[in-house]
Design an enzyme around this catalytic site. Sequence first.
Site, PDB file in Angstrom:
ATOM      1  N   ASN A 164      10.176   1.983  -0.307  1.00 15.62           N
ATOM      2  CA  ASN A 164       9.093   0.461  -0.629  1.00 15.62           C
ATOM      3  C   ASN A 164       9.390  -0.603  -0.687  1.00 15.62           C
ATOM      4  OD1 ASN A 164      10.170   2.181  -2.778  1.00 15.62           O
ATOM      5  ND2 ASN A 164       7.765   1.668  -3.965  1.00 15.62           N
ATOM      6  N   GLU A 182       8.412  -4.375  -2.151  1.00 18.68           N
ATOM      7  CA  GLU A 182       6.719  -4.609  -3.018  1.00 18.68           C
ATOM      8  C   GLU A 182       6.825  -6.142  -2.679  1.00 18.68           C
ATOM      9  OE1 GLU A 182       6.315  -2.370  -7.009  1.00 18.68           O
ATOM     10  OE2 GLU A 182       5.834  -1.212  -5.754  1.00 18.68           O
ATOM     11  N   CYS A 194       5.202   1.004   2.163  1.00 20.85           N
ATOM     12  CA  CYS A 194       5.422   1.963   1.809  1.00 20.85           C
ATOM     13  C   CYS A 194       6.745   2.438   2.614  1.00 20.85           C
ATOM     14  CB  CYS A 194       4.566   3.020   2.102  1.00 20.85           C
ATOM     15  SG  CYS A 194       2.720   3.334   1.177  1.00 20.85           S
ATOM     16  N   GLU A 220       7.364   5.299   4.073  1.00 21.07           N
ATOM     17  CA  GLU A 220       7.361   5.684   5.116  1.00 21.07           C
ATOM     18  C   GLU A 220       7.026   4.899   5.990  1.00 21.07           C
ATOM     19  OE1 GLU A 220       5.840   6.601   2.042  1.00 21.07           O
ATOM     20  OE2 GLU A 220       5.201   8.356   1.935  1.00 21.07           O
ATOM     21  N   CYS A 226       0.165   8.242   0.830  1.00 21.90           N
ATOM     22  CA  CYS A 226      -0.506   7.775   0.419  1.00 21.90           C
ATOM     23  C   CYS A 226      -2.204   7.989   1.977  1.00 21.90           C
ATOM     24  CB  CYS A 226      -0.503   6.673   0.255  1.00 21.90           C
ATOM     25  SG  CYS A 226      -0.246   4.843   1.590  1.00 21.90           S
ATOM     26  N   CYS A 282      -0.164   6.128   4.718  1.00 20.69           N
ATOM     27  CA  CYS A 282       0.621   6.829   5.755  1.00 20.69           C
ATOM     28  C   CYS A 282       0.249   7.985   6.130  1.00 20.69           C
ATOM     29  CB  CYS A 282       2.241   6.606   4.487  1.00 20.69           C
ATOM     30  SG  CYS A 282       2.765   5.943   3.535  1.00 20.69           S
TER      31      CYS A 282
END
Length: 130
Positions: A39, A41, A50, A52, A83, A86
Amino acid sequence: MTMRDAAEAVRRNAYAPYSNFKVGAAVRGSDGVIYTGCNVENVAYPEGTCAEAGAIAQMVAHGVTRLTEVLVLADSPLPVAPCGGCRQKLAEFGDPQTQVTMSNLQGTERTMSLAELMPGAFTSAHMENT
Ligand code: THU
């Protein structure tokens, strides 16, 4: 290198100064190669990406557009679940039977298929009238 080792290694590079929740993801492409992502940010929170998504981007950048297995890893009490966004991204490149292993640093793992993770998913079948 196992999927778990690959996810653990890439997780160390996660950029998560806002959530402090580092995630590593590994996807195996149809070429057999393991692609990884973490990830990333951003101070503008919705701009973060993310793990993934990073792994999928790496796979596609290598010219591979199908994946055969997925592993996601975080320091979470329960194995970390992808999530919703994803799940949709993984479904684009995997099959309903593709296995997704959710895991944590303690070594607890839970594996579910994409179909199990996405009941009633939006697919290209919904667009067949267009
Ligand atoms: N995150 C992922 O990278 N993958 C998941 O499957 C769950 C959530 C990230 C997004 C954000 O950087 C942090 O975890 C906290 O939500």
